[in-house]
Design a protein around this motif. Structure first.
Motif, PDB file in Angstrom:
ATOM      1  N   CYS A 223       0.964  -1.277  -0.445  1.00 50.69           N
ATOM      2  CA  CYS A 223      -0.017  -0.195   0.100  1.00 50.69           C
ATOM      3  C   CYS A 223       0.893   0.883   0.366  1.00 50.69           C
ATOM      4  CB  CYS A 223      -0.963  -0.528   1.018  1.00 50.69           C
ATOM      5  SG  CYS A 223      -2.228  -1.580   1.002  1.00 50.69           S
ATOM      6  N   ALA A 224       2.131   1.105   1.220  1.00 50.78           N
ATOM      7  CA  ALA A 224       3.014   2.557   1.093  1.00 50.78           C
ATOM      8  C   ALA A 224       2.915   2.200  -0.881  1.00 50.78           C
ATOM      9  CB  ALA A 224       3.805   2.050   2.096  1.00 50.78           C
ATOM     10  N   ASP A 225       4.134   1.757  -0.966  1.00 51.24           N
ATOM     11  CA  ASP A 225       3.862   1.528  -2.845  1.00 51.24           C
ATOM     12  C   ASP A 225       3.697   2.198  -3.809  1.00 51.24           C
ATOM     13  OD1 ASP A 225       6.286   1.082  -1.891  1.00 51.24           O
ATOM     14  OD2 ASP A 225       6.758  -1.453  -2.426  1.00 51.24           O
ATOM     15  N   THR A 226       2.162   1.693  -3.260  1.00 54.02           N
ATOM     16  CA  THR A 226       0.989   2.546  -4.262  1.00 54.02           C
ATOM     17  C   THR A 226       0.807   3.788  -4.430  1.00 54.02           C
ATOM     18  OG1 THR A 226       0.485   0.090  -4.173  1.00 54.02           O
ATOM     19  CG2 THR A 226      -1.315   1.935  -4.912  1.00 54.02           C
ATOM     20  N   CYS A 227       1.311   4.364  -2.974  1.00 58.57           N
ATOM     21  CA  CYS A 227       0.828   5.881  -2.733  1.00 58.57           C
ATOM     22  C   CYS A 227       2.333   6.784  -3.237  1.00 58.57           C
ATOM     23  CB  CYS A 227       1.081   5.726  -1.070  1.00 58.57           C
ATOM     24  SG  CYS A 227      -0.349   5.351  -0.367  1.00 58.57           S
ATOM     25  N   THR A 228       3.110   5.282  -3.260  1.00 57.50           N
ATOM     26  CA  THR A 228       4.870   6.468  -3.659  1.00 57.50           C
ATOM     27  C   THR A 228       4.511   6.565  -5.396  1.00 57.50           C
ATOM     28  OG1 THR A 228       5.917   5.378  -1.825  1.00 57.50           O
ATOM     29  CG2 THR A 228       6.693   6.523  -3.649  1.00 57.50           C
ATOM     30  N   ASN A 229       3.974   5.448  -5.811  1.00 58.95           N
ATOM     31  CA  ASN A 229       3.421   4.844  -7.466  1.00 58.95           C
ATOM     32  C   ASN A 229       2.756   6.255  -8.029  1.00 58.95           C
ATOM     33  OD1 ASN A 229       5.593   3.314  -7.421  1.00 58.95           O
ATOM     34  ND2 ASN A 229       3.665   1.647  -7.197  1.00 58.95           N
ATOM     35  N   ARG A 230       1.799   6.230  -7.173  1.00 60.54           N
ATOM     36  CA  ARG A 230       0.837   6.952  -7.740  1.00 60.54           C
ATOM     37  C   ARG A 230       1.188   9.098  -7.433  1.00 60.54           C
ATOM     38  NH1 ARG A 230      -4.200   5.071  -8.373  1.00 60.54           N
ATOM     39  NH2 ARG A 230      -4.673   3.560  -7.058  1.00 60.54           N
ATOM     40  N   LEU A 231       1.781   9.033  -6.489  1.00 61.26           N
ATOM     41  CA  LEU A 231       2.030  10.561  -6.769  1.00 61.26           C
ATOM     42  C   LEU A 231       3.842  10.669  -7.634  1.00 61.26           C
ATOM     43  CD1 LEU A 231       2.799  11.006  -2.495  1.00 61.26           C
ATOM     44  CD2 LEU A 231       0.984  12.088  -4.005  1.00 61.26           C
ATOM     45  N   ASN A 232       4.241   9.645  -7.844  1.00 56.41           N
ATOM     46  CA  ASN A 232       5.360  10.409  -9.617  1.00 56.41           C
ATOM     47  C   ASN A 232       4.572   9.885 -10.419  1.00 56.41           C
ATOM     48  OD1 ASN A 232       7.645   9.691  -7.499  1.00 56.41           O
ATOM     49  ND2 ASN A 232       8.048   7.368  -7.205  1.00 56.41           N
ATOM     50  N   ASP A 233       3.158   9.471 -10.552  1.00 55.84           N
ATOM     51  CA  ASP A 233       2.314   9.391 -11.742  1.00 55.84           C
ATOM     52  C   ASP A 233       2.221  10.435 -11.770  1.00 55.84           C
ATOM     53  OD1 ASP A 233       3.198   7.023 -12.536  1.00 55.84           O
ATOM     54  OD2 ASP A 233       1.245   6.004 -12.074  1.00 55.84           O
ATOM     55  N   LEU A 234       1.804  11.436 -10.781  1.00 57.96           N
ATOM     56  CA  LEU A 234       1.838  13.157 -10.766  1.00 57.96           C
ATOM     57  C   LEU A 234       2.918  14.024 -11.066  1.00 57.96           C
ATOM     58  CD1 LEU A 234      -0.343  13.751  -7.438  1.00 57.96           C
ATOM     59  CD2 LEU A 234      -1.771  12.835  -9.518  1.00 57.96           C
ATOM     60  N   LYS A 235       4.154  13.519 -11.958  1.00 58.72           N
ATOM     61  CA  LYS A 235       5.574  14.449 -11.897  1.00 58.72           C
ATOM     62  C   LYS A 235       4.977  13.992 -13.873  1.00 58.72           C
ATOM     63  CE  LYS A 235       7.512  13.737  -7.207  1.00 58.72           C
ATOM     64  NZ  LYS A 235       8.558  12.572  -6.959  1.00 58.72           N
ATOM     65  N   LYS A 236       4.196  13.607 -14.187  1.00 59.15           N
ATOM     66  CA  LYS A 236       4.129  13.916 -15.141  1.00 59.15           C
ATOM     67  C   LYS A 236       4.995  12.670 -16.179  1.00 59.15           C
ATOM     68  CE  LYS A 236       1.629  17.282 -16.154  1.00 59.15           C
ATOM     69  NZ  LYS A 236       1.141  18.955 -16.405  1.00 59.15           N
TER      70      LYS A 236
ATOM     71  N   GLU B 256       0.690 -17.151 -28.379  1.00 59.26           N
ATOM     72  CA  GLU B 256       0.062 -16.159 -27.975  1.00 59.26           C
ATOM     73  C   GLU B 256       1.158 -15.020 -27.363  1.00 59.26           C
ATOM     74  OE1 GLU B 256      -3.782 -13.598 -26.378  1.00 59.26           O
ATOM     75  OE2 GLU B 256      -4.061 -16.387 -26.473  1.00 59.26           O
ATOM     76  N   GLY B 257       1.301 -14.747 -28.041  1.00 59.06           N
ATOM     77  CA  GLY B 257       2.622 -13.374 -27.629  1.00 59.06           C
ATOM     78  C   GLY B 257       1.969 -12.167 -26.519  1.00 59.06           C
ATOM     79  N   CYS B 258       2.217 -12.173 -25.222  1.00 56.96           N
ATOM     80  CA  CYS B 258       1.185 -11.117 -24.411  1.00 56.96           C
ATOM     81  C   CYS B 258       2.098 -10.449 -23.210  1.00 56.96           C
ATOM     82  CB  CYS B 258       0.266 -12.296 -22.952  1.00 56.96           C
ATOM     83  SG  CYS B 258      -0.823 -13.594 -24.302  1.00 56.96           S
ATOM     84  N   VAL B 259       1.576  -9.782 -22.581  1.00 55.27           N
ATOM     85  CA  VAL B 259       1.698  -8.528 -21.445  1.00 55.27           C
ATOM     86  C   VAL B 259       0.834  -8.530 -20.557  1.00 55.27           C
ATOM     87  CG1 VAL B 259       0.721  -6.600 -22.262  1.00 55.27           C
ATOM     88  CG2 VAL B 259       1.946  -6.345 -20.680  1.00 55.27           C
ATOM     89  N   HIS B 260       1.605  -9.542 -19.095  1.00 55.87           N
ATOM     90  CA  HIS B 260       0.738  -9.881 -17.633  1.00 55.87           C
ATOM     91  C   HIS B 260       1.221  -8.766 -16.854  1.00 55.87           C
ATOM     92  CE1 HIS B 260       1.128 -14.152 -19.965  1.00 55.87           C
ATOM     93  NE2 HIS B 260       2.710 -14.143 -20.330  1.00 55.87           N
ATOM     94  N   LEU B 261       0.268  -8.553 -16.479  1.00 54.48           N
ATOM     95  CA  LEU B 261      -0.012  -7.636 -15.423  1.00 54.48           C
ATOM     96  C   LEU B 261      -0.845  -8.305 -14.424  1.00 54.48           C
ATOM     97  CD1 LEU B 261      -1.656  -4.497 -17.760  1.00 54.48           C
ATOM     98  CD2 LEU B 261       0.612  -4.995 -16.220  1.00 54.48           C
ATOM     99  N   HIS B 262      -0.849  -7.993 -13.065  1.00 49.95           N
ATOM    100  CA  HIS B 262      -1.245  -8.088 -11.677  1.00 49.95           C
ATOM    101  C   HIS B 262      -2.294  -7.972 -11.774  1.00 49.95           C
ATOM    102  CE1 HIS B 262      -1.537  -9.154  -7.337  1.00 49.95           C
ATOM    103  NE2 HIS B 262      -0.493  -9.719  -7.248  1.00 49.95           N
ATOM    104  N   SER B 263      -3.356  -8.049 -11.272  1.00 48.18           N
ATOM    105  CA  SER B 263      -4.684  -8.058 -11.855  1.00 48.18           C
ATOM    106  C   SER B 263      -4.875  -7.118 -10.633  1.00 48.18           C
ATOM    107  CB  SER B 263      -5.889  -9.284 -11.228  1.00 48.18           C
ATOM    108  OG  SER B 263      -5.677  -9.962 -10.372  1.00 48.18           O
ATOM    109  N   GLU B 264      -4.742  -7.096  -9.025  1.00 44.02           N
ATOM    110  CA  GLU B 264      -4.826  -5.958  -8.524  1.00 44.02           C
ATOM    111  C   GLU B 264      -3.849  -5.419  -7.243  1.00 44.02           C
ATOM    112  OE1 GLU B 264      -5.422  -9.456  -5.078  1.00 44.02           O
ATOM    113  OE2 GLU B 264      -6.850 -10.094  -5.671  1.00 44.02           O
ATOM    114  N   ALA B 265      -2.704  -5.420  -8.234  1.00 42.06           N
ATOM    115  CA  ALA B 265      -1.466  -4.082  -8.271  1.00 42.06           C
ATOM    116  C   ALA B 265      -2.278  -2.376  -9.447  1.00 42.06           C
ATOM    117  CB  ALA B 265      -0.875  -4.769  -8.633  1.00 42.06           C
TER     118      ALA B 265
END
Length: 307
Positions: free
Chosen positions: A74-87, A263-272
């Protein structure tokens, strides 16, 4: 209780080694031990049982671990969201990829680095199964690989392109003159196969009835060496067509079987939380010439959840 202490605790709990955890955290072992001791004192319970040879979690440690991991995420998610705000001016993007995706990544990596010079890229090449474990543990932001054969419920797959499993041979090999090769024809040649567990080998094993029908001379878990062996001899190796995109001495002869389409794919974590930098990299990858050529040739599948 500090996030730093929880991070130190989770590293130690996962590695069950104070020395190795300290090394990975880039701190001294005494600093690590002191911080863990302070956490134990604050909680009023021991988290580890220690002796001269082993470190194990106590009942309290086992109870704390999933909550500590969730808190750090959760703490890393908060950091990631703030970093995204830096465009997309700062941050780190960690990509996991199998070797087959290496040739198609170069164009997008160069484009991304030019457009977003403030973002550091980490690209990790491992087997598909190892990469998906890293993704499940939130240690990479996404994974590029072919669609796996077994289920990973926490992950979702998004199609990029289709590609053939192929017999990879030197351009002087007799098979190089063919447009495709049958499984029966492959029984006539000496094979250098990827080791079991690698994605191309898993796909090949799923096609055949009995590996004993084939003349397997060597198995390797290093794709670069397989390519070199094929280039320098009349050995045949089995890989995806994308593996030889930029190889001048080799060619890929598609295996003549409907089940050989991968089938070539990009895999993502569904809950991240998916970083803006990850979304932008995937967009650029989809628009790259390397992926567009494959989409035009084979078509594009629908978004799928991993079976």
């Amino acid at each position: 209780m500090e996030l730093r202490q929880l991070r130190y605790f989770t590293y130690t709990a996962q590695l069950l080694s104070f020395s190795e955890a300290a090394r990975q955290l880039n701190i001294t072992q005494s600093t690590l031990s002191q911080q863990i001791k302070q956490l134990e004192t604050e909680l009023g319970v021991p988290l580890f049982q220690r002796n001269s040879h082993t470190v194990v979690l106590t009942e309290a440690g086992r109870e704390l671990l999933p909550h500590a991991t969730a808190t750090l995420h959760c703490a890393d998610t908060c950091t990631n969201r703030l970093n995204d705000l830096k465009k997309l001016q700062t941050g780190t993007l960690t990509i996991g990829a199998t070797f087959s995706f290496s040739p198609i990544l170069t164009e997008t990596v160069l484009t991304f680095m030019k457009q977003y010079p403030g973002i550091r890229l980490n690209v990790i090449y491992e087997s598909m199964e190892d990469l998906l474990v890293l993704l499940e543990h939130h240690e990479v932001d996404f994974v590029l690989s072919f669609k796996p054969l077994r289920t990973h419920p926490a992950l979702t797959s998004h199609s990029l392109f289709y590609n053939h499993l192929a017999a990879v041979v030197a351009r002087t090999h007799p098979l190089a003159r063919q447009k495709s090769v049958t499984l029966e024809q492959l029984t006539r040649y000496d094979l250098a196969l990827p080791a079991r567990g690698l994605q191309a080998r898993n796909a090949f094993d799923a096609l055949i009835h009995d590996i004993r029908n084939y003349h397997v001379r060597i198995e390797l878990n290093e794709v670069h060496i397989l390519l070199q062996l094929a280039a320098d001899s009349h050995l045949v190796t089995i890989l995806s067509e994308t593996s030889v995109q930029d190889e001048r001495l080799l060619c890929a002869v598609p295996i003549d079987s409907p089940a050989a389409l991968m089938e070539g794919c990009v895999h993502l974590h569904s809950e991240a939380y998916h970083k803006a930098s990850a979304r932008e990299f995937i967009r650029l990858l989809r628009e790259s010439n390397a992926v567009r050529e494959r989409v035009e040739h084979f078509g594009l599948g629908n978004e799928t959840k991993q079976p």
